[in-house]
Design a protein around this motif. Sequence first.
Motif, mmCIF file in Angstrom:
data_model
loop_
_atom_site.group_PDB
_atom_site.id
_atom_site.type_symbol
_atom_site.label_atom_id
_atom_site.label_comp_id
_atom_site.label_asym_id
_atom_site.label_seq_id
_atom_site.Cartn_x
_atom_site.Cartn_y
_atom_site.Cartn_z
ATOM 1 N N ILE A 20 29.797 14.365 -39.870
ATOM 2 C CA ILE A 20 29.644 13.091 -39.950
ATOM 3 C C ILE A 20 29.831 12.493 -38.465
ATOM 4 N N GLN A 21 30.575 13.231 -37.458
ATOM 5 C CA GLN A 21 31.029 12.715 -36.266
ATOM 6 C C GLN A 21 29.639 13.039 -35.530
ATOM 7 N N ALA A 22 28.826 14.185 -35.730
ATOM 8 C CA ALA A 22 27.570 14.440 -34.821
ATOM 9 C C ALA A 22 26.670 13.475 -35.335
ATOM 10 N N ASP A 23 26.774 13.028 -36.628
ATOM 11 C CA ASP A 23 25.583 12.019 -37.196
ATOM 12 C C ASP A 23 25.851 10.639 -36.404
ATOM 13 N N LYS A 24 27.059 10.346 -36.119
ATOM 14 C CA LYS A 24 27.428 9.089 -35.698
ATOM 15 C C LYS A 24 26.973 9.230 -34.314
ATOM 16 N N GLY A 77 31.203 -5.601 -43.332
ATOM 17 C CA GLY A 77 31.183 -5.461 -44.796
ATOM 18 C C GLY A 77 32.037 -4.177 -45.201
ATOM 19 N N LEU A 78 32.872 -3.714 -44.363
ATOM 20 C CA LEU A 78 33.435 -2.252 -44.720
ATOM 21 C C LEU A 78 34.896 -2.814 -45.203
ATOM 22 N N LEU A 79 35.427 -3.928 -44.897
ATOM 23 C CA LEU A 79 36.783 -4.400 -45.168
ATOM 24 C C LEU A 79 36.614 -6.059 -45.641
ATOM 25 N N ASP A 80 37.545 -6.218 -46.455
ATOM 26 C CA ASP A 80 37.643 -7.665 -46.777
ATOM 27 C C ASP A 80 39.234 -8.058 -46.637
ATOM 28 N N VAL A 81 39.413 -9.233 -45.430
ATOM 29 C CA VAL A 81 40.654 -9.835 -45.243
ATOM 30 C C VAL A 81 40.834 -10.827 -46.264
ATOM 31 N N ARG A 82 42.061 -10.711 -46.917
ATOM 32 C CA ARG A 82 42.370 -11.514 -48.075
ATOM 33 C C ARG A 82 43.609 -12.278 -47.568
ATOM 34 N N TRP A 94 26.974 8.934 -48.298
ATOM 35 C CA TRP A 94 26.600 10.275 -48.035
ATOM 36 C C TRP A 94 27.761 11.148 -48.230
ATOM 37 N N PHE A 95 28.707 10.711 -47.623
ATOM 38 C CA PHE A 95 29.929 11.511 -47.708
ATOM 39 C C PHE A 95 30.537 11.649 -49.146
ATOM 40 N N ARG A 96 30.570 10.617 -49.703
ATOM 41 C CA ARG A 96 30.932 10.364 -51.038
ATOM 42 C C ARG A 96 30.026 11.177 -52.240
ATOM 43 N N MET A 100 38.067 6.604 -40.779
ATOM 44 C CA MET A 100 38.985 6.550 -41.967
ATOM 45 C C MET A 100 38.072 5.781 -43.243
ATOM 46 N N ILE A 101 37.485 4.953 -43.132
ATOM 47 C CA ILE A 101 36.653 4.305 -43.995
ATOM 48 C C ILE A 101 35.619 5.193 -44.888
ATOM 49 N N VAL A 102 34.972 5.722 -43.899
ATOM 50 C CA VAL A 102 33.707 6.592 -44.046
ATOM 51 C C VAL A 102 34.059 7.864 -44.841
ATOM 52 N N THR A 103 35.106 8.444 -44.325
ATOM 53 C CA THR A 103 35.737 9.640 -44.926
ATOM 54 C C THR A 103 36.495 9.462 -46.106
ATOM 55 N N LEU A 104 36.670 8.151 -46.625
ATOM 56 C CA LEU A 104 37.455 8.078 -47.707
ATOM 57 C C LEU A 104 39.139 8.317 -47.523
ATOM 58 N N GLU A 105 39.597 8.321 -46.252
ATOM 59 C CA GLU A 105 40.827 8.504 -45.820
ATOM 60 C C GLU A 105 41.452 7.158 -46.341
ATOM 61 N N LEU A 106 40.646 5.971 -46.280
ATOM 62 C CA LEU A 106 40.974 4.953 -46.816
ATOM 63 C C LEU A 106 40.241 4.641 -48.153
ATOM 64 N N ALA A 107 40.663 4.775 -49.380
ATOM 65 C CA ALA A 107 40.032 4.755 -50.462
ATOM 66 C C ALA A 107 39.067 3.295 -50.842
ATOM 67 N N PRO A 108 38.053 3.519 -51.253
ATOM 68 C CA PRO A 108 37.275 2.382 -51.780
ATOM 69 C C PRO A 108 37.983 1.695 -52.650
ATOM 70 N N SER A 109 37.962 0.481 -52.481
ATOM 71 C CA SER A 109 38.637 -0.686 -53.505
ATOM 72 C C SER A 109 40.178 -0.811 -53.314
ATOM 73 N N SER A 110 40.960 0.104 -52.379
ATOM 74 C CA SER A 110 42.280 0.093 -52.279
ATOM 75 C C SER A 110 42.637 -1.010 -51.161
ATOM 76 N N PHE A 111 43.949 -1.234 -51.228
ATOM 77 C CA PHE A 111 44.343 -2.419 -50.432
ATOM 78 C C PHE A 111 45.232 -1.773 -49.231
#
Length: 230
Positions: free
Chosen positions: A144-148, A74-79, A178-180, A35-46
């Motif tokens: 993306i899944q094949a690359d993983k 480094g993909l999430l920041d728990v605050r 790369w996805f972005r 979800m993070i890699v494919t931006l389903e969870l948008a960068p800088s979102s909470f």
Amino acid sequence: MIYEKYIRSCQLISIETSAAFEPVATKAYRVLEHMIVTLELAPSSFVTEGALIERLGFGRTPVREAIQRLAWEGLLDVRPRAGIAVAPLHPGDWLRVLDARRGVEVVLARSAARFVTREAADLFHEAALAMQKAVISGNVLAFIQADKALDEALAIAADNPFAARVAAPLQTHSRRFWFRYKADTGLAESAEHHVALIRSILDGDEEAAARDAKKLMALLRGHAEAAATR
């Protein structure tokens, strides 16, 4: 939604193969990472832990473990009291990721060519086939899944857990960039370089594998440099 399709694909894979049981926390990690890699969870979102538990359909403990692992990478920041922040995407950081990744990829490629087993070879074949099918269909998410899957095969074949642990989060960050910035035009060219690397590894040619790893990193660096100048 993207993460729902990914969950279904994971379920199908687990049904159709005899792979060893995968802990629920690992399944939660895989889906959340995707979800993070494919931006389903948008960068800088909470997002909140509760919201992720509801969306993923796993229990609190495995989701919490997945969050902690992704935070370490480094993909999430728990605050505390503010929620969970998804890592931002700054184009210039892609270059930093690749600078850190290049050396360890060469180490893994050389080692994989030297120690590749039949089991790992089968995984490489499956990843290459999946990647080629994704190119033909233009399916970026499948690519993306094949690359993983290819990166995981490389980690197994190399028989170097220290290098693999260093490489894994860098590979994930790189896939996200790369996805972005390149997914719309970069499938065929990227697949060609990946397949060349696989071929060298399966041939047991350490020098060729190292060269192909460097060529792949150079290709990605060219994409990163272009993204940084936008």
